[in-house]
Design an enzyme around this catalytic site. Structure first.
Site, short mmCIF file in Angstrom:
data_model
loop_
_atom_site.label_atom_id
_atom_site.label_comp_id
_atom_site.label_asym_id
_atom_site.label_seq_id
_atom_site.Cartn_x
_atom_site.Cartn_y
_atom_site.Cartn_z
N GLU A 116 -2.26 14.96 9.75
CA GLU A 116 -2.98 13.80 10.31
C GLU A 116 -3.89 14.30 11.42
O GLU A 116 -3.47 15.10 12.26
CB GLU A 116 -1.96 12.78 10.84
CG GLU A 116 -2.48 11.76 11.84
CD GLU A 116 -3.54 10.80 11.30
OE1 GLU A 116 -3.31 10.21 10.24
OE2 GLU A 116 -4.60 10.67 11.96
N TYR A 124 -6.50 -5.84 3.42
CA TYR A 124 -7.59 -4.88 3.19
C TYR A 124 -8.81 -5.63 2.66
O TYR A 124 -8.67 -6.67 2.02
CB TYR A 124 -7.15 -3.77 2.21
CG TYR A 124 -6.26 -2.70 2.83
CD1 TYR A 124 -6.14 -2.56 4.21
CD2 TYR A 124 -5.56 -1.83 2.02
CE1 TYR A 124 -5.32 -1.57 4.75
CE2 TYR A 124 -4.75 -0.83 2.56
CZ TYR A 124 -4.63 -0.71 3.93
OH TYR A 124 -3.84 0.26 4.47
N ASP A 152 0.72 7.04 10.42
CA ASP A 152 1.68 6.00 10.77
C ASP A 152 3.09 6.33 10.28
O ASP A 152 4.07 5.80 10.80
CB ASP A 152 1.22 4.65 10.20
CG ASP A 152 0.89 4.77 8.72
OD1 ASP A 152 1.81 4.70 7.91
OD2 ASP A 152 -0.30 4.96 8.38
N TYR A 187 0.82 -1.22 0.00
CA TYR A 187 0.00 0.00 0.00
C TYR A 187 0.85 1.26 0.00
O TYR A 187 0.69 2.14 -0.85
CB TYR A 187 -0.93 -0.04 1.21
CG TYR A 187 -1.79 1.19 1.37
CD1 TYR A 187 -2.93 1.35 0.59
CD2 TYR A 187 -1.49 2.17 2.30
CE1 TYR A 187 -3.74 2.48 0.73
CE2 TYR A 187 -2.28 3.30 2.45
CZ TYR A 187 -3.40 3.44 1.67
OH TYR A 187 -4.19 4.55 1.80
N GLN A 188 1.78 1.36 0.94
CA GLN A 188 2.55 2.60 1.11
C GLN A 188 3.43 2.88 -0.11
O GLN A 188 3.56 4.03 -0.53
CB GLN A 188 3.46 2.55 2.34
CG GLN A 188 2.91 1.77 3.50
CD GLN A 188 2.25 2.62 4.56
OE1 GLN A 188 1.70 3.66 4.25
NE2 GLN A 188 2.30 2.16 5.78
N ASP A 198 -3.74 9.69 2.06
CA ASP A 198 -3.71 8.35 2.66
C ASP A 198 -4.78 8.32 3.74
O ASP A 198 -4.50 8.49 4.92
CB ASP A 198 -2.32 8.09 3.24
CG ASP A 198 -2.23 6.76 3.94
OD1 ASP A 198 -3.15 5.93 3.79
OD2 ASP A 198 -1.25 6.54 4.66
N SER A 199 -6.00 8.13 3.30
CA SER A 199 -7.12 8.34 4.21
C SER A 199 -7.82 7.04 4.56
O SER A 199 -7.79 6.08 3.79
CB SER A 199 -8.08 9.33 3.55
OG SER A 199 -9.33 8.77 3.36
N SER A 200 -8.46 7.02 5.72
CA SER A 200 -9.26 5.88 6.10
C SER A 200 -10.57 5.90 5.30
O SER A 200 -10.78 6.76 4.45
CB SER A 200 -9.50 5.86 7.61
OG SER A 200 -9.46 7.15 8.17
N GLY A 230 -7.49 17.37 7.72
CA GLY A 230 -6.95 17.62 6.39
C GLY A 230 -7.81 18.56 5.57
O GLY A 230 -7.30 19.28 4.70
N1 AAT Z 1 -1.14 4.19 5.97
C1 AAT Z 1 -2.16 3.53 6.69
C2 AAT Z 1 -3.42 3.54 6.02
C3 AAT Z 1 -4.47 4.32 6.27
S1 AAT Z 1 -4.33 5.41 7.52
C4 AAT Z 1 -5.54 6.64 7.36
C5 AAT Z 1 -5.28 7.79 8.33
O1 AAT Z 1 -6.12 8.89 7.98
C6 AAT Z 1 -5.56 7.51 9.82
O2 AAT Z 1 -4.39 7.69 10.56
C7 AAT Z 1 -6.64 8.54 10.19
O3 AAT Z 1 -6.52 9.02 11.51
C8 AAT Z 1 -6.38 9.63 9.17
N2 AAT Z 1 -7.52 10.55 8.92
C9 AAT Z 1 -8.82 10.24 8.85
N3 AAT Z 1 -9.56 11.34 8.61
C10 AAT Z 1 -8.70 12.38 8.50
C11 AAT Z 1 -8.85 13.78 8.25
N4 AAT Z 1 -10.06 14.32 8.07
N5 AAT Z 1 -7.74 14.55 8.21
C12 AAT Z 1 -6.51 14.01 8.40
N6 AAT Z 1 -6.30 12.69 8.62
C13 AAT Z 1 -7.38 11.88 8.69
C14 AAT Z 1 -5.69 4.13 5.43
C15 AAT Z 1 -6.24 2.75 5.51
C16 AAT Z 1 -7.31 2.43 4.50
C17 AAT Z 1 -8.22 1.32 4.98
C18 AAT Z 1 -8.99 0.67 3.88
N7 AAT Z 1 -10.07 -0.17 4.38
#
Ligand code: AAT
Length: 286
Positions: A109, A228, A89, A64-65, A159-161, A141
């Site tokens: 973040e 994932y 991370d 992923y990264q 790189d968002s959740s 963000g």
């Molecule tokens: N690299 C690891 C993969 C990720 S991490 C996603 C990151 O986005 C998390 O640390 C979360 O706290 C951050 N995040 C979420 N919303 C915001 C925001 N509004 N602003 C800034 N950061 C945010 C992604 C995994 C994907 C999973 C797929 N199922």
């Protein structure tokens, strides 16, 4: 739910749940934004979980990264200023730091606990913070990007959740507009864009919005990440109006002398844009 196993249950992938055997729970906490958990798994090393959803495992985080970083940064010559949204991370920072041309790396973040927990439990990932070019901004963000002067960055990596919880707005059109504004002409963005097996509806919306906002090129790419949901994840790659960007043909190779690449290479870069027919049909139609 099987005792001693972690199952990833979410309305975003109803009717299925990937499970990992837990050896030991190492951390459990509640931040202002989400539940944070780290466990030692039997087969994927340590695992970081936010609100019940796997964010990374030590074994497959490279896929992923490396892809979310090198797909955009190998597509433009000499990237200098890079912004990472999410990615607390530090793994994307680690990958951005490979580029000698990069002068400044900002990261925004939302959750300080993710940063602290990664530094404590995932040193090979959080090593990204050790690079002197990195500045960490803890905050949302969406708000951060609104305040960025036009044309600041060569590349933005989102790189968002998933779009349930604090990342919801990171999938919406107004957010993409602020990203486009923050990029120089011919600058590039790469955003986490979910799974072709599970989320064609979300992907369709993202593609539609991006075609309206980004006047350069708009492409979908994908890769495999076994932990994932559905085992794959995609990325939306777009460029702003200006010098043309051909995402499918990388212009940079990467200095892997200090730290070898585990997943990315130029061939897999080009291959990542080949889509299965069912996805191609929907994405090309937008
Ligand atoms: N690299 C690891 C993969 C990720 S991490 C996603 C990151 O986005 C998390 O640390 C979360 O706290 C951050 N995040 C979420 N919303 C915001 C925001 N509004 N602003 C800034 N950061 C945010 C992604 C995994 C994907 C999973 C797929 N199922």
């Amino acid at each position: 739910v099987i005792p001693g196993w972690f199952s990833e249950i979410s309305p975003m992938w109803p009717g299925e749940a990937h499970s990992l055997k837990i050896e030991k729970i190492l951390f459990q906490g509640k931040s202002d934004y989400q539940n944070v958990m780290v466990f030692q798994s039997a087969t994927y090393g340590k695992v970081l979980v936010l609100d019940g959803v796997i964010q990374l495992t030590e074994r497959d985080e490279c896929a992923y990264q490396e892809m979310i970083t090198h797909l955009p940064l190998c597509s433009i010559p000499n990237p200098k200023k890079v912004l990472v949204i999410g990615g607390g991370d530090g793994g994307v920072l680690r990958e951005v730091a490979r580029y000698a041309s990069v002068e400044k790396i900002d990261i925004c973040e939302i959750d300080k606990m993710v940063v602290d927990v990664s530094k404590q439990f995932f040193p090979d990932v959080a090593i990204g913070y050790d690079d002197p070019r990195v500045t960490l901004h803890v905050g949302d963000g969406v708000a951060f990007l609104k305040a960025v002067p036009a044309g600041t960055y060569d590349a933005v990596i989102v790189d968002s959740s998933d779009p349930i919880g604090p990342a919801k707005e990171l999938f919406e059109k107004p957010f993409f507009q602020t990203v486009a504004n923050a990029l120089r002409p011919g600058g590039v963005v790469c955003t986490q864009a979910e799974s072709i097996w599970l989320h064609m509806d979300i992907i369709e919306d993202i593609v539609e919005n991006c075609r309206e906002v980004f006047k350069g090129s708009v492409n979908y790419a994908w890769t495999t990440v076994p932990t994932y949901p559905s085992g794959v994840i995609g990325f939306m790659l777009c460029s702003t109006e200006g010098p043309a960007v051909d995402f499918k043909h990388p212009v940079n190779s990467i200095d892997a002398s200090k730290r070898p690449l585990k997943f990315y290479n130029s061939e897999i870069h080009t291959a990542a844009f080949c889509l299965p027919s069912f996805a191609k049909k929907v994405i090309d139609a937008k």
